[in-house]
Motif scaffolding. Sequence first.
Motif, PDB file in Angstrom:
ATOM      1  N   THR A 100       9.345 -11.192 -16.085  1.00  0.00           N
ATOM      2  CA  THR A 100       8.872 -12.242 -17.412  1.00  0.00           C
ATOM      3  C   THR A 100       8.231 -13.371 -16.993  1.00  0.00           C
ATOM      4  N   PRO A 101       7.217 -13.644 -17.398  1.00  0.00           N
ATOM      5  CA  PRO A 101       6.606 -14.906 -17.133  1.00  0.00           C
ATOM      6  C   PRO A 101       7.468 -16.071 -17.488  1.00  0.00           C
ATOM      7  N   ALA A 102       7.276 -17.074 -16.657  1.00  0.00           N
ATOM      8  CA  ALA A 102       8.256 -18.015 -16.730  1.00  0.00           C
ATOM      9  C   ALA A 102       7.622 -19.179 -17.546  1.00  0.00           C
ATOM     10  N   SER A 103       8.637 -20.124 -18.301  1.00  0.00           N
ATOM     11  CA  SER A 103       7.971 -21.058 -19.137  1.00  0.00           C
ATOM     12  C   SER A 103       8.705 -22.372 -18.539  1.00  0.00           C
ATOM     13  N   GLY A 104       8.245 -23.685 -18.829  1.00  0.00           N
ATOM     14  CA  GLY A 104       8.833 -24.923 -18.307  1.00  0.00           C
ATOM     15  C   GLY A 104      10.516 -25.095 -18.458  1.00  0.00           C
ATOM     16  N   LEU A 105      10.820 -25.638 -17.609  1.00  0.00           N
ATOM     17  CA  LEU A 105      12.338 -26.222 -17.893  1.00  0.00           C
ATOM     18  C   LEU A 105      12.725 -26.815 -18.922  1.00  0.00           C
ATOM     19  N   PHE A 106      11.894 -27.576 -19.504  1.00  0.00           N
ATOM     20  CA  PHE A 106      12.184 -28.553 -20.607  1.00  0.00           C
ATOM     21  C   PHE A 106      11.899 -27.807 -21.963  1.00  0.00           C
ATOM     22  N   GLU A 107      11.336 -26.627 -21.984  1.00  0.00           N
ATOM     23  CA  GLU A 107      11.192 -25.657 -23.064  1.00  0.00           C
ATOM     24  C   GLU A 107      12.523 -24.801 -23.443  1.00  0.00           C
TER      25      GLU A 107
END
Length: 323
Positions: A100-107
Amino acid sequence: MSEKANNAELEKFNLSHRQQGRTISSLSQLSMSGVFYTHSTMRQPWGVTMPAIPLSTMFHLILDGEAIVSISDKRITLGAGDFILMPRGKGHDIVDINNTPASGLFEQNIEQVTEHYEKLTSKGKGPITTALCGTVLFENEITASIINSMPDYVLIPANSEAHQPIASIVKAIQLETESEGYGAGLIVAKLADVLILQCIRAWVSQLSGDNPNWLMAHTDKRLSPVMELIHTDPAANINIAVLAGLARMSRTTFIDYFKKVVGQTPKKYITDWRLALAKTRLIGSSDNVLNIALEVGYQSEASFSRAYKAKFGVPPSQTKRGE
């Protein structure tokens, strides 16, 4: 067994112990300054991008389920119990087994539990992966030198001999960061020291004989006496001819061989080691700058100050004042 064979075995035994002692001498300078810890519960689909963090190492211990770590164009599949360390704090993605495409840690959905401990949960509905993740910070220049010699990642599978002590330390850090009891910060920092040392030991045990890392010089029969001289007596008048003689090589052959094994020329390695040692002593010692300069092999405060400022960007007096 003949006396000659006995002597050869004894010398081999003594050499092994001397080499081990030299490695421990270098690793004893390792010092971590803090830990940030995350308990992650992630339901598919999920993916997290971890940003690069200078002067840090990062790790993930998979408790249940599976995950994929992508770093430096490599994909490492992790199962339950597997541990991975990113020694130099390099940015990476950790995602589910379906990529699955990764999203930012702070999201992500993050709950702060204590100053150094948090929980991360995903919004998916699928199979669960749980993990203990951490960022270990360091400031010591010698620690940076040791860590920077390591690869982008070190994988310690669940079935390896090194796994059990590492997993135990990670869980002990979790307990301390969760509770934040009296002295927790100091205990966590010491546990982090041991964790990274265990990881380095596991990594060293994985190395092949031609791995171009300075740590291997401690067990290289030609370079071990060279490293002993450099590390045990930084004030010695060390020159390339002396080192080449210890290695029983010509000057040119020695320089080429040292660079191949250690990754730096002898001159640069000696300079970096002396200045890193000096920085540590400036911070932790009451000695004046001149005495420290002499202790690490410089003949004058002026020459030491020039070299120190060229490397660290500030004069040694400023480091000593803690500015």
